[in-house]
Design a protein around this motif. Structure first.
Motif, PDB file in Angstrom:
ATOM      1  N   VAL A 107       0.837  -1.196   0.000  1.00 50.86           N
ATOM      2  CA  VAL A 107       0.000   0.000   0.000  1.00 50.86           C
ATOM      3  C   VAL A 107       0.871   1.244   0.000  1.00 50.86           C
ATOM      4  CG1 VAL A 107      -1.905  -1.134   1.203  1.00 50.86           C
ATOM      5  CG2 VAL A 107      -0.187   0.063   2.528  1.00 50.86           C
ATOM      6  N   ASP A 108       0.306   2.342  -0.474  1.00 51.11           N
ATOM      7  CA  ASP A 108       0.988   3.626  -0.434  1.00 51.11           C
ATOM      8  C   ASP A 108       0.747   4.349   0.882  1.00 51.11           C
ATOM      9  OD1 ASP A 108       2.051   3.408  -3.019  1.00 51.11           O
ATOM     10  OD2 ASP A 108       0.199   4.170  -3.904  1.00 51.11           O
ATOM     11  N   ASP A 109      -0.420   4.141   1.490  1.00 49.96           N
ATOM     12  CA  ASP A 109      -0.803   4.861   2.698  1.00 49.96           C
ATOM     13  C   ASP A 109      -1.363   3.874   3.720  1.00 49.96           C
ATOM     14  OD1 ASP A 109      -2.156   6.377   4.658  1.00 49.96           O
ATOM     15  OD2 ASP A 109      -2.650   7.956   3.223  1.00 49.96           O
ATOM     16  N   LEU A 110      -0.543   3.520   4.708  1.00 51.96           N
ATOM     17  CA  LEU A 110      -0.954   2.540   5.713  1.00 51.96           C
ATOM     18  C   LEU A 110      -2.176   2.993   6.507  1.00 51.96           C
ATOM     19  CD1 LEU A 110       2.542   1.462   7.042  1.00 51.96           C
ATOM     20  CD2 LEU A 110       0.852  -0.053   6.041  1.00 51.96           C
ATOM     21  N   GLU A 121      -1.871  -6.556  14.705  1.00 51.95           N
ATOM     22  CA  GLU A 121      -0.525  -6.135  15.081  1.00 51.95           C
ATOM     23  C   GLU A 121      -0.213  -4.882  14.279  1.00 51.95           C
ATOM     24  OE1 GLU A 121       3.499  -8.461  15.916  1.00 51.95           O
ATOM     25  OE2 GLU A 121       3.012  -8.393  13.802  1.00 51.95           O
ATOM     26  N   THR A 122      -0.253  -3.736  14.921  1.00 50.00           N
ATOM     27  CA  THR A 122      -0.076  -2.491  14.180  1.00 50.00           C
ATOM     28  C   THR A 122       1.186  -1.740  14.564  1.00 50.00           C
ATOM     29  OG1 THR A 122      -1.458  -1.314  15.768  1.00 50.00           O
ATOM     30  CG2 THR A 122      -2.551  -2.169  13.798  1.00 50.00           C
ATOM     31  N   LYS A 123       2.090  -2.380  15.291  1.00 47.29           N
ATOM     32  CA  LYS A 123       3.356  -1.733  15.616  1.00 47.29           C
ATOM     33  C   LYS A 123       4.182  -1.615  14.354  1.00 47.29           C
ATOM     34  CE  LYS A 123       3.502  -4.142  19.929  1.00 47.29           C
ATOM     35  NZ  LYS A 123       4.197  -5.186  20.621  1.00 47.29           N
ATOM     36  N   ASP A 124       4.852  -0.500  14.192  1.00 46.56           N
ATOM     37  CA  ASP A 124       5.741  -0.328  13.051  1.00 46.56           C
ATOM     38  C   ASP A 124       7.122  -0.875  13.421  1.00 46.56           C
ATOM     39  OD1 ASP A 124       3.812   0.937  11.545  1.00 46.56           O
ATOM     40  OD2 ASP A 124       4.358   2.924  12.270  1.00 46.56           O
ATOM     41  N   PRO A 125       7.553  -1.980  12.799  1.00 46.57           N
ATOM     42  CA  PRO A 125       8.866  -2.523  13.118  1.00 46.57           C
ATOM     43  C   PRO A 125       9.966  -1.657  12.496  1.00 46.57           C
ATOM     44  CG  PRO A 125       7.891  -3.770  11.350  1.00 46.57           C
ATOM     45  CD  PRO A 125       6.858  -2.758  11.798  1.00 46.57           C
ATOM     46  N   SER A 126      11.150  -1.769  13.063  1.00 49.59           N
ATOM     47  CA  SER A 126      12.267  -1.046  12.462  1.00 49.59           C
ATOM     48  C   SER A 126      12.694  -1.768  11.194  1.00 49.59           C
ATOM     49  CB  SER A 126      13.423  -0.974  13.454  1.00 49.59           C
ATOM     50  OG  SER A 126      13.839  -2.281  13.798  1.00 49.59           O
ATOM     51  N   GLY A 127      13.398  -1.084  10.347  1.00 49.29           N
ATOM     52  CA  GLY A 127      13.867  -1.675   9.104  1.00 49.29           C
ATOM     53  C   GLY A 127      13.337  -0.925   7.907  1.00 49.29           C
ATOM     54  N   PRO A 128      13.613  -1.442   6.708  1.00 51.48           N
ATOM     55  CA  PRO A 128      13.243  -0.714   5.496  1.00 51.48           C
ATOM     56  C   PRO A 128      11.758  -0.745   5.168  1.00 51.48           C
ATOM     57  CG  PRO A 128      14.207  -2.818   4.933  1.00 51.48           C
ATOM     58  CD  PRO A 128      14.328  -2.669   6.430  1.00 51.48           C
ATOM     59  N   PHE A 129      10.979  -1.606   5.831  1.00 53.78           N
ATOM     60  CA  PHE A 129       9.553  -1.715   5.537  1.00 53.78           C
ATOM     61  C   PHE A 129       8.740  -1.357   6.761  1.00 53.78           C
ATOM     62  CE2 PHE A 129      11.539  -4.801   2.706  1.00 53.78           C
ATOM     63  CZ  PHE A 129      11.032  -4.395   1.494  1.00 53.78           C
ATOM     64  N   GLU A 130       7.656  -0.674   6.527  1.00 49.59           N
ATOM     65  CA  GLU A 130       6.656  -0.503   7.573  1.00 49.59           C
ATOM     66  C   GLU A 130       5.585  -1.534   7.263  1.00 49.59           C
ATOM     67  OE1 GLU A 130       5.390   3.619   8.523  1.00 49.59           O
ATOM     68  OE2 GLU A 130       6.635   4.094   6.794  1.00 49.59           O
ATOM     69  N   GLU A 131       5.093  -2.210   8.280  1.00 53.73           N
ATOM     70  CA  GLU A 131       4.035  -3.186   8.049  1.00 53.73           C
ATOM     71  C   GLU A 131       3.117  -3.259   9.252  1.00 53.73           C
ATOM     72  OE1 GLU A 131       6.021  -7.413   9.162  1.00 53.73           O
ATOM     73  OE2 GLU A 131       6.514  -6.620   7.204  1.00 53.73           O
ATOM     74  N   ARG A 132       1.889  -3.682   8.978  1.00 52.85           N
ATOM     75  CA  ARG A 132       0.877  -3.846  10.011  1.00 52.85           C
ATOM     76  C   ARG A 132       0.086  -5.113   9.721  1.00 52.85           C
ATOM     77  NH1 ARG A 132      -1.563   2.302  10.044  1.00 52.85           N
ATOM     78  NH2 ARG A 132       0.411   3.350  10.481  1.00 52.85           N
ATOM     79  N   PHE A 159      -3.418 -11.160   7.409  1.00 54.39           N
ATOM     80  CA  PHE A 159      -2.690 -10.592   6.280  1.00 54.39           C
ATOM     81  C   PHE A 159      -1.921  -9.370   6.755  1.00 54.39           C
ATOM     82  CE2 PHE A 159      -6.898  -8.664   6.133  1.00 54.39           C
ATOM     83  CZ  PHE A 159      -6.665  -7.324   5.857  1.00 54.39           C
ATOM     84  N   THR A 160      -0.952  -8.976   5.961  1.00 54.45           N
ATOM     85  CA  THR A 160      -0.089  -7.855   6.318  1.00 54.45           C
ATOM     86  C   THR A 160      -0.152  -6.797   5.241  1.00 54.45           C
ATOM     87  OG1 THR A 160       1.430  -9.320   7.489  1.00 54.45           O
ATOM     88  CG2 THR A 160       2.310  -7.202   6.811  1.00 54.45           C
ATOM     89  N   LEU A 161      -0.219  -5.543   5.672  1.00 51.75           N
ATOM     90  CA  LEU A 161      -0.048  -4.414   4.759  1.00 51.75           C
ATOM     91  C   LEU A 161       1.393  -3.972   4.885  1.00 51.75           C
ATOM     92  CD1 LEU A 161      -3.166  -2.150   5.402  1.00 51.75           C
ATOM     93  CD2 LEU A 161      -2.867  -3.933   3.685  1.00 51.75           C
ATOM     94  N   ARG A 162       2.052  -3.780   3.746  1.00 48.62           N
ATOM     95  CA  ARG A 162       3.459  -3.369   3.749  1.00 48.62           C
ATOM     96  C   ARG A 162       3.616  -2.089   2.953  1.00 48.62           C
ATOM     97  NH1 ARG A 162       7.534  -8.020   4.037  1.00 48.62           N
ATOM     98  NH2 ARG A 162       8.789  -6.349   3.217  1.00 48.62           N
ATOM     99  N   HIS A 163       4.421  -1.205   3.491  1.00 48.45           N
ATOM    100  CA  HIS A 163       4.761   0.035   2.799  1.00 48.45           C
ATOM    101  C   HIS A 163       6.273   0.106   2.719  1.00 48.45           C
ATOM    102  CE1 HIS A 163       5.634   4.421   2.608  1.00 48.45           C
ATOM    103  NE2 HIS A 163       4.691   4.323   1.700  1.00 48.45           N
ATOM    104  N   ALA A 164       6.812   0.157   1.517  1.00 48.37           N
ATOM    105  CA  ALA A 164       8.258   0.240   1.342  1.00 48.37           C
ATOM    106  C   ALA A 164       8.703   1.663   1.565  1.00 48.37           C
ATOM    107  CB  ALA A 164       8.665  -0.235  -0.046  1.00 48.37           C
ATOM    108  N   ALA A 165       9.686   1.841   2.427  1.00 52.54           N
ATOM    109  CA  ALA A 165      10.234   3.178   2.673  1.00 52.54           C
ATOM    110  C   ALA A 165      11.031   3.618   1.438  1.00 52.54           C
ATOM    111  CB  ALA A 165      11.147   3.165   3.896  1.00 52.54           C
ATOM    112  N   THR A 166      10.939   4.890   1.129  1.00 55.51           N
ATOM    113  CA  THR A 166      11.677   5.391  -0.007  1.00 55.51           C
ATOM    114  C   THR A 166      13.170   5.383   0.281  1.00 55.51           C
ATOM    115  OG1 THR A 166      11.947   7.237  -1.519  1.00 55.51           O
ATOM    116  CG2 THR A 166      11.398   7.800   0.743  1.00 55.51           C
ATOM    117  N   THR A 167      13.949   5.016  -0.717  1.00 59.61           N
ATOM    118  CA  THR A 167      15.391   5.008  -0.544  1.00 59.61           C
ATOM    119  C   THR A 167      16.046   6.094  -1.379  1.00 59.61           C
ATOM    120  OG1 THR A 167      15.593   3.364  -2.304  1.00 59.61           O
ATOM    121  CG2 THR A 167      15.480   2.532  -0.030  1.00 59.61           C
ATOM    122  N   ALA A 168      15.245   6.880  -2.059  1.00 56.88           N
ATOM    123  CA  ALA A 168      15.781   7.959  -2.894  1.00 56.88           C
ATOM    124  C   ALA A 168      16.309   9.084  -2.017  1.00 56.88           C
ATOM    125  CB  ALA A 168      14.700   8.490  -3.819  1.00 56.88           C
TER     126      ALA A 168
END
Length: 130
Positions: free
Chosen positions: A77-80, A96-107, A117-126
């Motif tokens: 997703v673009d907007d969690l 489970e709605t905690k945002d884990p550390s790392g390159p992905f946010e997921e809930r 199921f999990t929603l994942r948002h990839a953090a921008t690396t630009a």
């Protein structure tokens, strides 16, 4: 010649029509096939899912270890926050709605029948533009 091609993800549940409606709304999908015991949908991005009637289906017990992950789906997703509001509005619930550390946010969530199921948002690396 391809021997095996990708098929469809099938979730067992007591009420396939209701669960298909949840995922049709969530994925902006359309129904492609239905009979008394199974409903199949196709999302706008091509994902295919089916929901098969099983009157003895038991919801997964996640996060408890017994029967915890019978199946697990990831959606991007673009907007969690907006996606979470939509899921809750459709009858899903956060598990489970905690945002884990790392390159992905997921809930984590469960659909109305209890499948996780999990929603994942990839953090921008630009690099940031000034």
């Amino acid at each position: 010649m391809t021997l095996v091609t990708a098929g469809v993800v099938v979730l067992d549940c007591a009420e396939p029509e209701k669960l298909a409606d949840f995922y049709k709304e969530l994925l902006d999908a359309e129904e492609t096939d239905a009979n008394a015991n199974r409903v199949e949908i196709r999302g706008t991005d091509g994902i295919r899912m089916a929901f098969r009637r099983d009157m003895s289906a038991t919801p997964p017990s996640w996060p408890r270890p017994e029967s915890s992950l019978q199946v697990h789906l990831d959606f991007h997703v673009d907007d969690l926050d907006a996606a979470e509001l939509r899921i809750i509005g459709l009858g899903g619930r956060p598990i489970e709605t905690k945002d884990p550390s790392g390159p992905f946010e997921e809930r984590g969530y469960s659909d109305p029948a209890g499948h996780s199921f999990t929603l994942r948002h990839a953090a921008t690396t630009a690099p940031k533009q000034d």
